[in-house]
Design a protein around this motif. Sequence first.
Motif, PDB file in Angstrom:
ATOM      1  N   ALA A 263      60.727  89.532  40.125  1.00 12.51           N
ATOM      2  CA  ALA A 263      60.351  88.255  40.744  1.00 12.51           C
ATOM      3  C   ALA A 263      60.576  88.314  42.246  1.00 12.51           C
ATOM      4  O   ALA A 263      59.727  87.878  43.042  1.00 12.51           O
ATOM      5  N   ALA A 264      61.721  88.855  42.661  1.00 15.26           N
ATOM      6  CA  ALA A 264      62.028  88.946  44.093  1.00 15.26           C
ATOM      7  C   ALA A 264      61.007  89.806  44.820  1.00 15.26           C
ATOM      8  O   ALA A 264      60.656  89.534  45.975  1.00 15.26           O
ATOM      9  N   ALA A 265      60.509  90.862  44.164  1.00 18.26           N
ATOM     10  CA  ALA A 265      59.504  91.722  44.790  1.00 18.26           C
ATOM     11  C   ALA A 265      58.229  90.948  45.097  1.00 18.26           C
ATOM     12  O   ALA A 265      57.501  91.280  46.030  1.00 18.26           O
ATOM     13  N   TYR A 266      57.960  89.898  44.330  1.00 17.90           N
ATOM     14  CA  TYR A 266      56.824  89.014  44.590  1.00 17.90           C
ATOM     15  C   TYR A 266      57.185  87.874  45.545  1.00 17.90           C
ATOM     16  O   TYR A 266      56.359  86.989  45.787  1.00 17.90           O
ATOM     17  N   GLY A 267      58.411  87.878  46.049  1.00 17.51           N
ATOM     18  CA  GLY A 267      58.831  86.807  46.940  1.00 17.51           C
ATOM     19  C   GLY A 267      59.268  85.554  46.214  1.00 17.51           C
ATOM     20  O   GLY A 267      59.313  84.471  46.806  1.00 17.51           O
ATOM     21  N   VAL A 268      59.618  85.673  44.928  1.00 14.52           N
ATOM     22  CA  VAL A 268      60.000  84.518  44.109  1.00 14.52           C
ATOM     23  C   VAL A 268      61.516  84.478  43.969  1.00 14.52           C
ATOM     24  O   VAL A 268      62.117  85.400  43.400  1.00 14.52           O
ATOM     25  N   PRO A 269      62.176  83.440  44.476  1.00 17.58           N
ATOM     26  CA  PRO A 269      63.635  83.330  44.331  1.00 17.58           C
ATOM     27  C   PRO A 269      64.036  82.934  42.917  1.00 17.58           C
ATOM     28  O   PRO A 269      63.181  82.601  42.087  1.00 17.58           O
ATOM     29  N   SER A 270      65.354  82.963  42.658  1.00 15.40           N
ATOM     30  CA  SER A 270      65.871  82.750  41.302  1.00 15.40           C
ATOM     31  C   SER A 270      66.968  81.703  41.299  1.00 15.40           C
ATOM     32  O   SER A 270      67.704  81.549  42.276  1.00 15.40           O
ATOM     33  N   VAL A 271      67.082  81.016  40.165  1.00 18.17           N
ATOM     34  CA  VAL A 271      68.270  80.229  39.842  1.00 18.17           C
ATOM     35  C   VAL A 271      68.848  80.822  38.570  1.00 18.17           C
ATOM     36  O   VAL A 271      68.122  81.015  37.586  1.00 18.17           O
ATOM     37  N   VAL A 272      70.136  81.146  38.592  1.00 11.97           N
ATOM     38  CA  VAL A 272      70.776  81.768  37.430  1.00 11.97           C
ATOM     39  C   VAL A 272      72.082  81.054  37.131  1.00 11.97           C
ATOM     40  O   VAL A 272      72.679  80.419  38.006  1.00 11.97           O
ATOM     41  N   VAL A 282      71.354  88.038  42.509  1.00 15.02           N
ATOM     42  CA  VAL A 282      70.931  86.912  43.339  1.00 15.02           C
ATOM     43  C   VAL A 282      71.873  86.802  44.528  1.00 15.02           C
ATOM     44  O   VAL A 282      73.096  86.771  44.354  1.00 15.02           O
ATOM     45  N   ARG A 283      71.321  86.739  45.737  1.00 14.37           N
ATOM     46  CA  ARG A 283      72.114  86.476  46.929  1.00 14.37           C
ATOM     47  C   ARG A 283      72.128  84.969  47.123  1.00 14.37           C
ATOM     48  O   ARG A 283      71.153  84.376  47.607  1.00 14.37           O
ATOM     49  N   ALA A 284      73.214  84.330  46.705  1.00 15.81           N
ATOM     50  CA  ALA A 284      73.279  82.862  46.684  1.00 15.81           C
ATOM     51  C   ALA A 284      72.999  82.301  48.079  1.00 15.81           C
ATOM     52  O   ALA A 284      73.591  82.717  49.074  1.00 15.81           O
ATOM     53  N   GLY A 285      72.061  81.353  48.131  1.00 12.12           N
ATOM     54  CA  GLY A 285      71.678  80.722  49.384  1.00 12.12           C
ATOM     55  C   GLY A 285      70.637  81.489  50.159  1.00 12.12           C
ATOM     56  O   GLY A 285      70.154  81.005  51.192  1.00 12.12           O
ATOM     57  N   ARG A 286      70.256  82.692  49.659  1.00 12.98           N
ATOM     58  CA  ARG A 286      69.285  83.520  50.367  1.00 12.98           C
ATOM     59  C   ARG A 286      68.112  83.895  49.482  1.00 12.98           C
ATOM     60  O   ARG A 286      66.967  83.687  49.849  1.00 12.98           O
ATOM     61  N   THR A 287      68.405  84.482  48.321  1.00 12.42           N
ATOM     62  CA  THR A 287      67.324  84.824  47.393  1.00 12.42           C
ATOM     63  C   THR A 287      67.367  83.942  46.149  1.00 12.42           C
ATOM     64  O   THR A 287      66.688  84.239  45.169  1.00 12.42           O
ATOM     65  N   GLY A 288      68.137  82.876  46.191  1.00 12.24           N
ATOM     66  CA  GLY A 288      68.235  81.973  45.053  1.00 12.24           C
ATOM     67  C   GLY A 288      69.538  81.217  45.054  1.00 12.24           C
ATOM     68  O   GLY A 288      70.258  81.179  46.057  1.00 12.24           O
ATOM     69  N   GLN A 289      69.832  80.611  43.926  1.00 12.17           N
ATOM     70  CA  GLN A 289      71.047  79.819  43.771  1.00 12.17           C
ATOM     71  C   GLN A 289      71.709  80.166  42.443  1.00 12.17           C
ATOM     72  O   GLN A 289      71.037  80.575  41.479  1.00 12.17           O
ATOM     73  N   VAL A 290      73.030  79.982  42.389  1.00 12.50           N
ATOM     74  CA  VAL A 290      73.806  80.228  41.172  1.00 12.50           C
ATOM     75  C   VAL A 290      74.408  78.909  40.707  1.00 12.50           C
ATOM     76  O   VAL A 290      75.126  78.253  41.475  1.00 12.50           O
ATOM     77  N   GLU A 319      60.465  86.137  52.054  1.00  9.85           N
ATOM     78  CA  GLU A 319      60.664  87.355  52.836  1.00  9.85           C
ATOM     79  C   GLU A 319      62.028  87.979  52.539  1.00  9.85           C
ATOM     80  O   GLU A 319      62.157  89.205  52.433  1.00  9.85           O
ATOM     81  N   THR A 320      63.053  87.142  52.391  1.00 10.84           N
ATOM     82  CA  THR A 320      64.387  87.656  52.069  1.00 10.84           C
ATOM     83  C   THR A 320      64.402  88.269  50.669  1.00 10.84           C
ATOM     84  O   THR A 320      65.041  89.302  50.437  1.00 10.84           O
ATOM     85  N   CYS A 321      63.696  87.642  49.734  1.00 10.82           N
ATOM     86  CA  CYS A 321      63.606  88.189  48.371  1.00 10.82           C
ATOM     87  C   CYS A 321      62.975  89.571  48.377  1.00 10.82           C
ATOM     88  O   CYS A 321      63.461  90.502  47.719  1.00 10.82           O
ATOM     89  N   ARG A 322      61.896  89.734  49.127  1.00  8.16           N
ATOM     90  CA  ARG A 322      61.232  91.039  49.166  1.00  8.16           C
ATOM     91  C   ARG A 322      62.140  92.097  49.787  1.00  8.16           C
ATOM     92  O   ARG A 322      62.160  93.252  49.346  1.00  8.16           O
ATOM     93  N   SER A 323      62.874  91.702  50.810  1.00  8.31           N
ATOM     94  CA  SER A 323      63.812  92.643  51.429  1.00  8.31           C
ATOM     95  C   SER A 323      64.890  93.065  50.438  1.00  8.31           C
ATOM     96  O   SER A 323      65.261  94.242  50.364  1.00  8.31           O
ATOM     97  N   TRP A 324      65.390  92.120  49.660  1.00  8.88           N
ATOM     98  CA  TRP A 324      66.410  92.407  48.652  1.00  8.88           C
ATOM     99  C   TRP A 324      65.854  93.319  47.561  1.00  8.88           C
ATOM    100  O   TRP A 324      66.471  94.328  47.200  1.00  8.88           O
ATOM    101  N   ALA A 325      64.667  93.008  47.057  1.00  6.30           N
ATOM    102  CA  ALA A 325      64.069  93.835  46.002  1.00  6.30           C
ATOM    103  C   ALA A 325      63.820  95.253  46.491  1.00  6.30           C
ATOM    104  O   ALA A 325      63.910  96.211  45.707  1.00  6.30           O
ATOM    105  N   GLY A 326      63.532  95.390  47.781  1.00 10.66           N
ATOM    106  CA  GLY A 326      63.266  96.710  48.331  1.00 10.66           C
ATOM    107  C   GLY A 326      64.456  97.647  48.289  1.00 10.66           C
ATOM    108  O   GLY A 326      64.300  98.864  48.462  1.00 10.66           O
TER     109      GLY A 326
END
Length: 451
Positions: A263-272, A282-290, A319-326
């Motif tokens: 999902a992050a590779a597509y630029g989609v953040p997550s809630v877990v 998940v990088r809380a506050g950056r690529t999603g929320q916990v 953009e942050t999600c894609r960087s994380w997935a990379g």
Amino acid sequence: MSRYDIRHPHAGDAERYLYEITRHWVAAGTEVTWVTPGAPDAPTAQTLDGIRLYRAGPLGTVARLARDGGRFDVVLDATGGSTDGLPRGAGRSVPVIEVLHRVPRQPAGRLGRFLAGRRSRTERARVALSPSARHDLRRRHRLQGPIFVVPPGTPAPTRAGGERAAVPTIVVDVDLVAEERVDLLLGALPAVAAALPGLRVEILGTGPDRDRLRRLTGDARLAGTVTLHGRATDDDRDRWWRRAWLTVSTADGGGCGSRLLTAAAYGVPSVVLATSGARDFVRAGRTGQVAESCDQLPATLTGYLTDLRDEEVADRAAETCRSWAGRFTWERSAALLAGVVEHEIRVAGSDLARRRSARSDIATLVRLPEGGSVPAGSLRPTDEVVAADGQVSVLLNGCDEVDAVGVLARLGITGARLRLAGHDDLLAGPHPLPPALAGPSHRRPLAYDRG
């Protein structure tokens, strides 16, 4: 060995993990045989992308290992321990590495706890997908022996091209099994839908829990909100990820990392939910929320989807999600697991004690001075060396700082900086994270100069 092969109708993330890694091994010249129980309408033997698939019932699987075990150098067990004591052949014992895609539940009953206790005391090597999953295996299951962290990879990050849905849309690509706890998400949705009219939730995947979940989606409060799509093709997934605002994981046990990274590779953040494994990816506050608890899940979803209405917030998160997935590639995953395999083969073929593996959960991060390098073949197979942006970084597994000083002295390396490795180093690799992803530093690096 695994429950299913990649072509089985119930194949999921665990099978995708094994497939992606072993096909990289095959491309590098390794022979791989994938042994599984039988599959409906599938041949007993088949070759897929160079991987030999052998399908049989449980007895056939055991017989195959007992008969052919001597020609294998190592066995990867992703079945939950069914290879205990196997295989033995050609007068030698073949090392078995257990790949734990998710943290198993505690067994019920005295017999189950007794057998689990015996299994926990085995010294076989194991692989977990994240640091928190390894911590749970130690704390909840008291597993002994070395446990190595080998995260999953992800496809190359892609740009969505402005195709995001016009209304808040949650896309969940999931195996519909009890461990994924999709019912917790469905229970949170009425409150979210009431706060966000037009909310859409698209659930991709199938599994034995599908009928029960379909009954739950019949709740009048979810009418017009949730759709169970069943098994999706790759094209279907691509289309839905491009429309998604958010994905969600309520899994218990840590097998969702690959989906969150995809999902992050597509630029989609997550809630877990704050469960082992999921929170690592998940990088809380950056690529999603916990969400710390199920009770907090509705408010977390509502608040984050509201924030994502803002296009600037959504673009920044994407953009942050894609960087994380990379940071996560199947090439790295394949190399890390190959290092574990090579190490176990060496240990099985010698009388040397596992000098580092007694402390396998400890690792030391080393930053070499400018122009520094590590001689080829001078480190253990389980160590990781990364050269990027003119910086060489090394992760020494099973080493504390004192041990690492000895390693550097043996290699004649001076001027290096070292510290105990942290969570992010183990998960995303020894190369520093970019500022948009990096968290606060909790430990000052030590300077090491032998001269």
